[in-house]
Design an enzyme around this catalytic site. Structure first.
Site, short mmCIF file in Angstrom:
data_model
loop_
_atom_site.label_atom_id
_atom_site.label_comp_id
_atom_site.label_asym_id
_atom_site.label_seq_id
_atom_site.Cartn_x
_atom_site.Cartn_y
_atom_site.Cartn_z
N ASP A 112 19.69 27.71 26.82
CA ASP A 112 19.39 28.81 27.63
C ASP A 112 17.89 29.60 27.26
OD1 ASP A 112 21.35 28.35 29.25
OD2 ASP A 112 22.61 29.69 28.67
N CYS A 125 24.88 35.51 24.37
CA CYS A 125 24.23 35.57 25.62
C CYS A 125 23.62 37.09 25.60
CB CYS A 125 25.37 35.77 26.66
SG CYS A 125 26.20 34.24 26.79
N CYS A 161 22.59 26.44 23.35
CA CYS A 161 23.07 26.19 24.64
C CYS A 161 21.86 25.63 25.58
CB CYS A 161 23.78 27.23 25.32
SG CYS A 161 22.91 28.72 25.40
N CYS A 205 22.88 31.77 31.46
CA CYS A 205 24.22 31.81 32.15
C CYS A 205 24.44 33.07 32.91
CB CYS A 205 25.23 31.38 31.20
SG CYS A 205 25.30 32.92 30.02
#
Ligand code: FES
Length: 167
Positions: free
Chosen positions: A38, A109, A36, A65
């Site tokens: 991130d 995450c 992603c 995020c």
């Protein structure tokens, strides 16, 4: 994602705790998700309590995020006062527990927060405030710099962030 989890994430990012670089940190850990894109960095400062080394404070920076920011914010609060072993034993689901169970596509995450924590603990030399493992000139000094170099955890084959498949 459930409305309850979403509300808690919104609450956490409206007033994130311990966000920002820690200039006097004893250890730092950075991880990134190649999938992603991130990234998250966590700083730790240690102290001694009752003859034991404990985390005095933790902070984070994230190009991530909202879920990653919310988990990191809560995790840095949770870490204060934990011994190294207690912190090392924390799983991503424990770190994100205050938010409630994350949906499968958001599990990574929380894993990113766990990865940054473990990376920082691994980077720690074992001496309280004697030796800083904060970024040196050889390491990226900002998350933006980090984007241009592989994250340490991934470079050394540490925790790998794996995205869950969506149904
Ligand atoms: Fe990649 Fe949340 S950290 S989507």
């Amino acid at each position: 994602m459930s409305k309850d989890v979403e509300d808690k994430i919104q609450e956490a990012i409206a007033n994130p705790r311990n966000m920002g670089e820690m200039s006097d940190a004893d250890a730092v850990g950075t991880v990134g998700s190649p999938d992603c894109g991130d990234m998250l960095r966590m700083w730790l400062k240690f102290t001694e309590k009752d003859g034991q080394k404990v985390i005095d404070k933790a902070s984070f920076q994230s190009f991530g995020c909202q879920t990653a920011i919310a988990v990191a914010s809560m995790a840095t609060e949770m870490l204060a006062g934990k011994t190294i072993d207690e912190a090392r034993a924390l799983s991503s689901s424990e770190l994100s527990e205050p938010l409630g169970p994350l949906p499968p596509m958001k599990i990574h995450c929380g894993q990113m927060v766990e990865g940054a924590l473990k990376e920082a603990l691994e980077a720690d030399s074992g001496e309280v405030s004697q030796k800083s493992t904060a970024p040196t000139s050889e390491k990226p000094s900002t998350l933006l710099d980090s984007f241009q170099t592989p994250a340490p955890a991934l470079k050394k084959g540490g925790l790998k962030i794996v995205l869950e498949e969506k149904d």
